[in-house]
Scaffold this active site. Structure first.
Site, short mmCIF file in Angstrom:
data_model
loop_
_atom_site.label_atom_id
_atom_site.label_comp_id
_atom_site.label_asym_id
_atom_site.label_seq_id
_atom_site.Cartn_x
_atom_site.Cartn_y
_atom_site.Cartn_z
N SER A 92 4.95 -7.29 3.98
CA SER A 92 5.95 -7.69 4.96
C SER A 92 6.20 -8.89 4.21
O SER A 92 5.55 -9.44 3.60
CB SER A 92 4.47 -7.53 5.89
OG SER A 92 3.18 -7.98 5.09
N GLU A 124 -4.88 -3.67 -2.08
CA GLU A 124 -6.29 -3.64 -2.28
C GLU A 124 -6.97 -2.17 -1.15
O GLU A 124 -8.16 -1.42 -1.51
CB GLU A 124 -7.28 -4.98 -1.87
CG GLU A 124 -6.58 -5.20 -0.28
CD GLU A 124 -5.07 -6.24 0.19
OE1 GLU A 124 -5.45 -5.78 -0.90
OE2 GLU A 124 -5.48 -7.02 0.99
N GLU A 181 9.26 -4.60 13.04
CA GLU A 181 9.14 -3.57 12.05
C GLU A 181 7.77 -2.63 12.89
O GLU A 181 6.38 -3.81 12.48
CB GLU A 181 8.66 -4.18 10.90
CG GLU A 181 8.22 -2.95 9.99
CD GLU A 181 8.00 -3.24 8.44
OE1 GLU A 181 7.77 -4.27 8.55
OE2 GLU A 181 8.57 -2.76 7.72
N PHE A 206 0.48 -1.04 0.16
CA PHE A 206 -0.24 -0.06 -0.12
C PHE A 206 1.10 1.56 -0.09
O PHE A 206 -0.05 2.51 -0.72
CB PHE A 206 -1.29 -0.06 1.46
CG PHE A 206 -0.45 -0.20 2.74
CD1 PHE A 206 0.03 1.56 3.26
CD2 PHE A 206 0.58 -0.69 3.61
CE1 PHE A 206 0.44 1.91 3.51
CE2 PHE A 206 1.05 -0.28 4.46
CZ PHE A 206 0.96 0.80 5.11
N CYS A 242 9.59 1.44 3.70
CA CYS A 242 10.78 0.19 4.05
C CYS A 242 12.17 0.70 4.48
O CYS A 242 12.59 -0.36 4.17
CB CYS A 242 10.46 -0.66 2.85
SG CYS A 242 11.34 -0.52 1.50
N LYS A 254 -1.07 -6.65 -9.69
CA LYS A 254 -1.96 -6.53 -8.61
C LYS A 254 -2.01 -5.74 -7.45
O LYS A 254 -1.05 -5.62 -6.44
CB LYS A 254 -2.36 -8.15 -8.12
CG LYS A 254 -3.08 -8.71 -7.66
CD LYS A 254 -3.73 -7.72 -6.13
CE LYS A 254 -3.40 -7.77 -4.71
NZ LYS A 254 -3.53 -6.78 -4.13
P1 NAD Z 1 1.10 -6.56 3.09
O1 NAD Z 1 2.16 -7.39 2.53
O2 NAD Z 1 0.50 -6.99 3.98
O3 NAD Z 1 1.01 -6.76 1.41
C1 NAD Z 1 1.57 -6.14 -0.02
C2 NAD Z 1 0.70 -7.34 -0.29
O4 NAD Z 1 0.15 -8.66 -0.82
C3 NAD Z 1 -0.95 -6.45 -1.41
O5 NAD Z 1 -1.02 -6.96 -2.66
C4 NAD Z 1 -1.71 -7.79 -0.77
O6 NAD Z 1 -3.55 -7.38 -0.61
C5 NAD Z 1 -1.33 -9.30 -0.90
N1 NAD Z 1 -1.71 -9.76 0.42
C6 NAD Z 1 -1.43 -9.49 1.77
N2 NAD Z 1 -1.81 -10.55 2.19
C7 NAD Z 1 -1.12 -11.84 1.46
C8 NAD Z 1 -1.79 -13.30 2.18
N3 NAD Z 1 -2.07 -13.78 3.08
N4 NAD Z 1 -1.73 -14.13 1.41
C9 NAD Z 1 -1.73 -13.63 -0.49
N5 NAD Z 1 -1.80 -11.73 -0.11
C10 NAD Z 1 -1.10 -11.52 0.50
O7 NAD Z 1 2.21 -5.44 2.71
P2 NAD Z 1 1.57 -3.78 3.26
O8 NAD Z 1 1.05 -3.71 4.25
O9 NAD Z 1 0.86 -3.61 2.20
O10 NAD Z 1 2.91 -3.21 2.70
C11 NAD Z 1 3.91 -2.66 3.61
C12 NAD Z 1 4.95 -4.12 3.44
O11 NAD Z 1 5.15 -3.42 2.93
C13 NAD Z 1 6.17 -3.38 5.22
O12 NAD Z 1 6.61 -4.68 5.70
C14 NAD Z 1 6.89 -3.14 4.13
O13 NAD Z 1 8.43 -2.21 5.36
C15 NAD Z 1 7.05 -3.98 3.47
N6 NAD Z 1 7.80 -2.63 1.94
C16 NAD Z 1 9.19 -3.01 1.39
C17 NAD Z 1 9.89 -2.98 0.08
C18 NAD Z 1 11.13 -2.86 0.30
O14 NAD Z 1 11.39 -2.12 -1.20
N7 NAD Z 1 11.98 -3.98 0.63
C19 NAD Z 1 9.26 -1.86 -0.18
C20 NAD Z 1 7.79 -1.07 0.48
C21 NAD Z 1 7.42 -1.64 1.49
#
Ligand code: NAD
Length: 493
Positions: A230, A180, A386, A153, A285, A177
């Site tokens: 994450s 959401e 985190e 997000f 991140c 994708k």
């Molecule tokens: P998230 O892991 O909750 O969601 C990311 C994506 O995965 C979304 O599109 C979501 O729909 C999907 N998703 C979530 N749960 C799922 C599941 N159980 N099964 C399948 N798909 C699933 O992450 P977020 O809250 O949207 O973003 C924040 C996280 O992203 C933080 O941990 C941050 O550190 C990380 N991040 C990392 C970087 C990097 O470059 N390393 C960059 C930006 C964000």
């Protein structure tokens, strides 16, 4: 702008299609709590349709010469520049960051498109004549097929652009994708992509959450998965994609330490560390999460950062002069506030407490003001988890060796930074720190589009990163050709 009644659409095979989803989620402005639209949780059949459209488009798209493929990206770059401010406003409205931060994000989008325009050079292989008498050998790169990105997000526009422009420039077709929580920016960007005249099915947009993702991971024709989000989800996606025989790159969470030596320029260091920790409300991140002071740096830095935290202007990112917006959801706010409480229980001292602020005019927003915790115990949860919010933990040690040991004791390895005026200390740190992105007197060490966006340990699962040459490697497969041609003139071979 999309309104509360308006359903967000998928874009499949060059058509905008309403999803047949049985479930929709509200997309909510995190500062105002206004509903901006409704996002479908698209069922697996719609992933199937997108994969089919991408597969059909691939047959012809891979034959389009790279110099012609990038013409669509040049057009897209122009359109992104023309709509730059509107897209930045949309990012602020759905994601909460300030307009300046959203503009910074958009700049990175344009930069990645620009780098991918160099594909006719970047995608070249190599060759050697006469590997044996009269025999030549070539390495050529060919596209992998269909790729897909699953995005988080916190950068609704930028993160899909770490991958998508390179994928299509290399001759692949693609599925995006979005998260959401923030699907609106991609709706607008896909309207621009449509205007470039890109052939139908080369890029597709499917909105949704877990079930949609699983359908992507299990689809036999989707060959390359890029994920950013994450760590627990990154691990899940990495293993499920790999089990299905796909190439996969997963960027995960972070807990970024910043070391401050006594010889650092304290005024500059404070300003930069405050921007790193509290910019984007800590939802980056590459946000500083722990500041480790060494020797005499402790006292001066603690006072200065506390003042910077107190004086940061918090509010709605579209309002002028605002320096920090809200966090993404009420659940996120509750989680961050519970972690602050946990830190206090573990023995940290709360120097600046940003919990439950009242932001006049935005009482329904998910606001937390900058928070500073001092003397965070290294073994505690707050030091190792985190937080993804505007919370900076402070620790103090006596030597740079102890500080580097602290850096390397964490499970993540996304970024580590050092503030100093000593070249020798900087080199030692650069050499020893276990992290993929290193900043020396830099607070957000975000690689430019022509470098890989790195990440180590629990912050990354895979081999090749997003952006630049790594992206070209990821989105191409190597073919090696060995040739011998017999003929009148080559008889002597
Ligand atoms: P998230 O892991 O909750 O969601 C990311 C994506 O995965 C979304 O599109 C979501 O729909 C999907 N998703 C979530 N749960 C799922 C599941 N159980 N099964 C399948 N798909 C699933 O992450 P977020 O809250 O949207 O973003 C924040 C996280 O992203 C933080 O941990 C941050 O550190 C990380 N991040 C990392 C970087 C990097 O470059 N390393 C960059 C930006 C964000």
């Amino acid at each position: 702008m999309t309104n509360a009644e308006e359903k967000i659409l998928n874009y499949i095979g060059g058509e905008w299609r309403e999803s047949s989803a049985s479930e929709y989620l509200d997309v909510v402005n995190p500062a105002t709590a206004e509903v901006l639209g409704r996002v479908p949780l698209s069922p697996p059949e719609e992933v199937e349709q997108a994969a089919q459209a991408a597969a059909e488009a691939f047959v012809e798209w891979r034959r389009v010469p790279p110099v012609d493929r990038v013409q669509y990206l040049f057009k897209l770059k122009d359109l992104l520049e023309q709509h730059f401010d509107d897209l930045a406003r949309t990012i602020t409205m759905e994601c909460g960051k300030t307009l300046d931060e959203a503009r910074g994000e958009m700049r990175r989008v344009v930069e990645n498109v620009g780098v991918a325009c160099g594909i006719p050079t970047l995608m070249q292989g190599y060759n050697l004549e006469d590997i044996a008498r009269g025999i030549d050998e070539f390495m050529i790169r060919q596209p992998v097929g269909i790729g897909a990105v699953i995005a988080p997000f916190n950068f609704p526009a930028m993160i899909p652009f770490w991958f998508m422009p390179y994928a299509i420039a290399c001759g692949n077709t693609y599925i995006v994708k979005p998260s959401e929580k923030v699907p609106l920016t991609m709706q607008k960007i896909f309207r621009l992509i449509e205007q470039t005249g890109l052939p139908k099915g080369v890029v597709n947009l499917v909105n949704g959450a877990r079930e949609t993702v699983d359908a992507i991971l299990d689809h036999p024709d989707i060959r390359a998965i890029s994920f950013v989000g994450s760590t627990p989800v990154a691990k899940y996606i990495y293993s499920r994609s790999a089990a299905n025989g796909k190439r996969v790159q997963c960027q995960g969470g972070a807990k970024n330490p910043i070391l401050i030596l006594p010889d650092a320029d304290m005024e500059m260091t404070t300003r930069i560390v405050a921007d790193s920790a509290f910019g984007s409300a800590g939802q980056r991140c590459l946000a500083a999460s722990l500041a480790v002071t060494v020797g005499e740096a402790g006292e001066t830095f603690t006072e200065a950062i506390a003042e910077a935290a107190r004086s940061r202007r918090v509010g709605y990112g579209l309002d002028p002069g605002v320096e920090m917006g809200p966090v993404i959801t009420p659940q996120s706010k509750a989680r961050i506030e519970a972690l602050i409480e946990k830190g206090i229980e573990e023995g940290a001292e709360i120097v600046v407490d940003g919990r439950n602020p009242v932001i006049p005019g935005y009482e329904r927003g998910n606001f937390i003001r900058p928070t500073v915790l001092w003397d965070v115990p290294p073994e505690g949860e707050i030091a190792r988890t985190e937080i993804f919010g505007p919370v900076l933990g402070l620790m103090h040690v006596e030597t740079i060796e102890d500080a580097i040991e602290l850096v390397n004791s964490g499970r993540y390895g996304n970024m580590a930074c050092l503030f100093t005026s000593s070249g020798a200390a900087a080199r030692k740190f650069r050499y020893e720190a276990q992290a993929g992105n290193i900043g020396i007197n830099i607070g957000v060490a975000a690689p430019m589009a022509f470098f890989p966006f790195s990440g180590w340990r629990e912050s990354f699962f895979g081999d090749l990163h997003g952006q630049g040459k790594d992206a070209v490697e990821f989105f191409t497969q190597k073919k090696v050709v060995i040739e011998r041609w017999l003929g009148e003139w080559s008889r002597k071979f």
